[in-house]
Design an enzyme around this catalytic site. Structure first.
Site, PDB file in Angstrom:
ATOM      1  N   ARG A  34       6.111   4.783   5.087  1.00  0.00           N
ATOM      2  CA  ARG A  34       7.204   3.882   5.476  1.00  0.00           C
ATOM      3  C   ARG A  34       8.473   4.661   5.847  1.00  0.00           C
ATOM      4  O   ARG A  34       9.266   4.189   6.666  1.00  0.00           O
ATOM      5  CB  ARG A  34       7.505   2.900   4.341  1.00  0.00           C
ATOM      6  CG  ARG A  34       6.554   1.706   4.345  1.00  0.00           C
ATOM      7  CD  ARG A  34       6.878   0.733   3.248  1.00  0.00           C
ATOM      8  NE  ARG A  34       6.199  -0.537   3.463  1.00  0.00           N
ATOM      9  CZ  ARG A  34       5.996  -1.440   2.515  1.00  0.00           C
ATOM     10  NH1 ARG A  34       6.420  -1.219   1.279  1.00  0.00           N
ATOM     11  NH2 ARG A  34       5.389  -2.564   2.789  1.00  0.00           N
ATOM     12  N   LYS A 199      -0.728  -8.686  -5.292  1.00  0.00           N
ATOM     13  CA  LYS A 199       0.300  -9.737  -5.188  1.00  0.00           C
ATOM     14  C   LYS A 199      -0.405 -11.055  -4.834  1.00  0.00           C
ATOM     15  O   LYS A 199      -0.230 -11.622  -3.747  1.00  0.00           O
ATOM     16  CB  LYS A 199       1.334  -9.362  -4.134  1.00  0.00           C
ATOM     17  CG  LYS A 199       2.192  -8.160  -4.550  1.00  0.00           C
ATOM     18  CD  LYS A 199       3.200  -7.813  -3.472  1.00  0.00           C
ATOM     19  CE  LYS A 199       3.981  -6.569  -3.829  1.00  0.00           C
ATOM     20  NZ  LYS A 199       4.786  -6.059  -2.698  1.00  0.00           N
ATOM     21  N   GLY A 357       2.074  -2.001   2.506  1.00  0.00           N
ATOM     22  CA  GLY A 357       2.552  -0.714   2.017  1.00  0.00           C
ATOM     23  C   GLY A 357       1.457   0.008   1.260  1.00  0.00           C
ATOM     24  O   GLY A 357       1.172   1.187   1.518  1.00  0.00           O
ATOM     25  N   GLY A 381       2.834  -8.422   2.747  1.00  0.00           N
ATOM     26  CA  GLY A 381       3.191  -9.833   2.732  1.00  0.00           C
ATOM     27  C   GLY A 381       3.781 -10.250   4.074  1.00  0.00           C
ATOM     28  O   GLY A 381       3.494 -11.338   4.584  1.00  0.00           O
TER      29      GLY A 381
END
Ligand code: ATP
Ligand code: 3PG
Length: 400
Positions: A34, A199, A357, A381
């Site tokens: 990132r 998640k 990520g 997400g």
């Protein structure tokens, strides 16, 4: 959406909202993807003579400073990748931020401390978020949104700040949106989606939409156990989103009605507890059928038969979108499922997109060549919500 070319940045303080939320182990960055993805926009602005103020969140601190989540190591790595000095402010909107930004000359770069050290960043209260955005706005003349991984968050630096400054999208956001649009407009079929990760509550909702779009949905990682539970199976102490079980039962029913195939693990690698990711010492683990996980065990990866099944289900796809690791890939005992799915994508002639990520980090940490995939998105997400067709706050805010 305006781009950087539409802004006159020379000599101006330009606030760049990046997503530098990278995986860290004991203060060491385990994957800098990132940060590398943020480099082109920052370089372009610096070379155009801007005074670049870079800001990001890291992890999920609780609205107050927490050294574990400091962006200091990220700022150092950014400096190495940019090949230029990067100043670091030890707070986000305080004295250090003001003097660091005030000391920038044209073409210089500063990184602010973690935005989430301030409760206003993530507050659900509009005025609290707005007050924090006002303070951030005081540090800059222009805003560039480039943190694609965070555009699904209605946070002060993502949503409220661009309303206060002339703004544009950075190069990363422009690229990400360009590729993901291909998966929403006219997708080539069969279209397979692989979902995993931890998640779970964030990501279950996207399935509703995928049922209308995908031909096949493969579920692994922490997400799989809520599905196995919904089918009435014993899942031991595996990750479970209990309140979502009825919704998942509904998805399974609708999928059957619509002819969308759900592929769930048939076996899992399980252990008595979550492994120590720091030491990475060998753990005691066993492979058990997915429909009968012993009560004292926790599923931590998809098993060998599931890996073969998933590879077979991906072999004839024309398009594959993958979000979320198949297991706790950070530990070698539980990386096999993620490696198998990555291998299946690399071997496939399909247009492959990896989002997230951790998913992108997994692919690189396991030694795959990024170029073997069609696109590696920095958003997990965020890419899922984009595919869902939702209005993403951080993209809406960049529109004029
Ligand atoms: N069975 C499991 N039980 C618990 N955790 C798991 C399991 N399988 C995978 N994980 C964890 O899921 C994490 C990644 O999940 P996450 O949903 O954050 O992925 P991502 O979409 O790639 O990232 P992001 O949304 O943060 O961009 C990894 O740290 C991995 O260890
Ligand atoms: O890792 C991500 O998906 C982004 O950086 C957003 O992080 P968050 O899920 O903590 O908001």
């Amino acid at each position: 959406m305006k781009t950087i070319d539409d802004l006159d940045v020379a000599g101006r303080r330009v606030f760049v909202r990046a997503d530098l939320n990278v995986p860290l182990e004991g203060g060491t960055i385990t994957d800098d993807g990132r940060i590398r993805a943020a480099v082109p926009t920052i370089t372009r602005l610096a070379e155009a003579g801007a005074r670049v103020v870079v800001a990001s969140h890291l992890g999920r601190p609780k609205g107050a400073p927490d050294p574990e989540f400091s962006l200091a190591p990220v700022a150092r790595r950014l400096g190495e990748l940019l090949g230029r000095e990067v100043a670091f402010a030890s707070d986000t909107v305080g004295e250090s931020a003001r003097s660091t930004v005030g000391g920038l000359a044209d073409g210089q770069v500063a990184v602010l401390e973690n935005l989430r050290f301030n409760a206003g960043e993530t507050s659900k209260d509009d005025s609290e978020r707005g007050a924090f955005a006002d303070r951030l706005a005081g540090l800059a003349d222009l805003y560039v949104g480039d943190g694609f991984g965070a555009v699904h968050r209605r946070h002060a630096s993502v949503y409220d700040l661009p309303a206060r400054l002339p703004h544009a999208a950075g190069d990363l956001i422009a690229t990400e949106v360009g590729v993901l649009r291909k998966l929403t407009d006219d997708v080539e079929r069969p279209y397979a989606v692989v979902l995993g990760g931890a998640k779970v509550s964030d990501k279950l909702g996207v399935i509703e939409h995928l049922l209308e779009r995908a031909d096949r949905i493969l579920v692994g990682g922490g997400m799989a156990y809520t599905f196995l539970r919904a089918q009435g199976h014993e899942i031991g102490s595996s990750l479970l989103q209990e309140d979502q079980v009825p919704a998942v039962q509904g998805y399974l029913k609708r999928a059957a009605e619509r002819g969308v195939e759900f592929v769930l693990p048939v076996d899992v690698v399980a252990a008595a507890g979550f492994p120590d990711l720091g030491a990475k010492a060998p753990t005691e683990h066993t492979t058990v059928p997915a429909d009968a996980i012993p009560a004292e065990l926790m599923g931590l990866d998809i098993g060998p038969r599931s890996r073969e099944l998933y590879a077979a289900k991906l072999a004839d796809a024309a398009t594959v979108f993958w979000n979320g690791p198949m297991g706790v890939f950070e530990h070698p005992d539980y990386a096999g499922g993620t490696r198998a799915v990555a291998r299946a994508l690399v071997d496939s002639p399909a247009f492959t997109v990896v989002g997230g990520g951790d998913s992108a980090a997994a692919v690189r940490i396991l030694g795959f060549d990024e170029k073997a995939f069609g696109h590696i998105s920095t958003g997990g997400g965020a890419s899922l919500e984009y595919l869902e067709g939702k209005t993403l706050p951080g993209l809406a805010a960049l529109e004029d």
